[in-house]
Design an enzyme around this catalytic site. Sequence first.
Site, mmCIF file in Angstrom:
data_model
loop_
_atom_site.group_PDB
_atom_site.id
_atom_site.type_symbol
_atom_site.label_atom_id
_atom_site.label_comp_id
_atom_site.label_asym_id
_atom_site.label_seq_id
_atom_site.Cartn_x
_atom_site.Cartn_y
_atom_site.Cartn_z
ATOM 1 N N GLU A 190 0.816 -1.219 0.000
ATOM 2 C CA GLU A 190 0.000 0.000 0.000
ATOM 3 C C GLU A 190 0.844 1.261 0.000
ATOM 4 O OE1 GLU A 190 -0.668 -2.598 1.966
ATOM 5 O OE2 GLU A 190 -2.663 -3.230 1.329
ATOM 6 N N HIS A 259 -9.972 -4.418 11.193
ATOM 7 C CA HIS A 259 -10.640 -4.267 9.897
ATOM 8 C C HIS A 259 -11.947 -3.478 9.996
ATOM 9 C CE1 HIS A 259 -7.846 -7.440 8.780
ATOM 10 N NE2 HIS A 259 -8.156 -7.252 7.524
#
Lengths: 456, 338
Positions: A190, A259
């Site tokens: 990322e 998450h």
Amino acid sequence: MATEILMPALSPTMEEGTLAKWMVKEGDTVSSGDILAEIETDKATMEFEAVDEGVIGKILIAEGTEGVKVNTPIAIIGEEGENMSAAETSAPAESSSESEETAEAPAPAQAKSPVQVKVPEEKDIPAGTEMKSTTVREALRDAMAEEMRRDDSVFVMGEEVAEYQGAYKVTQGLLDEFSDRRVIDTPITEHGFAGLGVGAAFAGLRPIVEFMTFNFAMQAIDQIINSAAKTLYMSGGQMGCPIVFRGPNGAAARVAAQHSQDYAAWYAHIPGMKVVQPYSAADAKGLLKSAIRDPNPVVFLENEILYGRSFDVPALDDYTVPLGKAKIWREGDDVTIVSFGIGMTYALEAADELAKEGISAEVIDLRTIRPMDTETVVKSIMKTNRCVTVEEGFPVCSIGNYLSATIMQEAFDYLDAPVINCTGKDVPMPYAANLEKLALTSTKEVMDAVKAVTYR
Amino acid sequence: MATRSRAKKNSASMEELLNYYREMLQIRRFEEKAGQLYGMGLIGGFCHLYIGQEAVVVGLEATSKEGDQRITTYRDHGHMLACGMDPKGVMAELTGREGGYSKGKGGSMHMFSKEKEFYGGHGIVGANVPLGAGLAFANKYNGNDNVCYTYFGDGAANQGQVYEAFNMAALWKLPVIFVIENNQYAMGTSQKRSTSTPAIYTRGEAFGIPGEEVDGMDVLAVKAAGEKAVAHCRKGDGPYILEVKTYRYRGHSMSDPAKYRTREEVQKMREERDPIEAVRKLILDGNYASEDDLKAIDKEIKEIINDSADFAKESPEPALEELWTDVYAEELPQDDAA
């Protein structure tokens, strides 16, 4: 002993699916690991394997059946020579305990069966425009496809966006239409690919960087903030960064602390950044198209639970929604409920319920978090004199906090009660279903808050 | 695949040598002046001088063509001058004035020139490396043969995102030269104390990226290595790593007392390996120019630098309204420059 085979939940957010194809027939002997059927979820077609060995006694759901709820018995499996009809009446203890576990899985947002949400007519949509029921997922894909057709400098990159067709199927079909030059699978890096996208934007391209979820964008947050958002200013206006960072944000279902987090307040803090969090499919489409065309970096926060929801989307060739404009979903006189993204589900549900009790709520969807359309909110509060904000993010330094301060500064004399912020609880997201439900805000909390500010 | 390169002995023309001399000297005089203005309180904040490293950027700029991009870290003044940016605009940015490249809003570490394809000036160690790969990505996407020179230091070479960028650059064959300016100290930490394997140029091997160690005090060696790297990138063969061994004479920044190395170490480099002196010697030994000719160049550069300092002092501070401009763009500024 004959056992029921139940429709499986094949993703954290799956509630029902299509039994696309049986790979076995009645009388077949199967062993553990054999593929029984192909099941289509809202995201993908998955193979469903046998867990136990035995003989397929009876197929209860024909192939091609749509909308089969999770945990519905779809077939009966038993030992050779067994009378399978017995299974229909006996409910084996083992499978029922399993079913309970999965049946309680869905997050509160999904607990209600999906309702077709009615979007009031908008001024910018010409009267008589045909509306098409579209999922948020499709709307986002359509927005990208339309912008990619319109401008060759637009491309999309991220993990699994191309050959896998999107981890959440948002980029489905784009690779086929636009080839691997413009739909680019990245390694799981990322930080690196966010930076690479920003560099490409400096060079004048218009990247759409998909994060599989925004939780992973924390790896890349330096590039998003220090490189993308600040360079225009640091360059005295010479170097813009026309990039969109998009992906699912906020709590999904049962994926726990790392998450499940809403980043609206994080990114909204940064000057130079635009932050969008759509609720409806029409807004998802119109806002994403505007975001892609915007010369500034835009963080576009989607929601996994909303991906599968359908809304009416105007069937126009080029439907855009301007950034920085809130939308009044329903008008009301007694209280203003301000929300955005999935928070709107609680806001609208609460408004419906409150209406039955005679409380008229005006519901505003911010749509864009930065720049925030506080003008629309303040104007509404001057009418209703009361306000409740709704979001899934943490309470400290939340969007609701900012709204409350703004309202206090700009409409203090109009307030008949303190503003109440309904937010997620001040704890990391727990895994247990009951605790998860408790950690999120709810329709009931919104209703209670409205009753508190209206002194009912 | 990774190699140590040895430059062939002087094959440069008179014009080239004089040009390198002039370019390197301009950077050195500029930096000396910047140091002076810093001492006078005219420049604030962080200010990282390039003195000693001049041959790196001058040698590599000599291999570039129109359209090539460059991006670097916060030790960036030399890169800006070498790619042709106006010393006045750079110096006025250092003093935080309206006439600076970023209207005084970027400072020493954050300057840009779309016109010269200079993409900063970045203050976060290692962050400019994926950005450089992204600029190279745009070249490939647009189907041109431009190359992006991505400069970073031996300290940045330990950042994780550098390897993320290496991987993608190699995977997608991006035309990027990763130039590691190894001045042997990551701020105050010597390479010995920070880096497990000293041969940084070999760090691309795992990704299939060729690397080369280059003598960064020898502008001709830098140029020769740069040519090889550029040719590789332009051909479409993907990225290339140059680890250029160099040395900074001054501290990491103006506030660094440089106690981590001896005065003798610095002195020895200055006396024995100075890149400007080396070119000066080549010019004089080859009878390309006389002492007087070089003196004339020195004088000319001194004037340019003095003018830039005057400009940087006289240019007004930015108007107070500038606080609020350039936060958001109405239109993409790159489009105007294109």
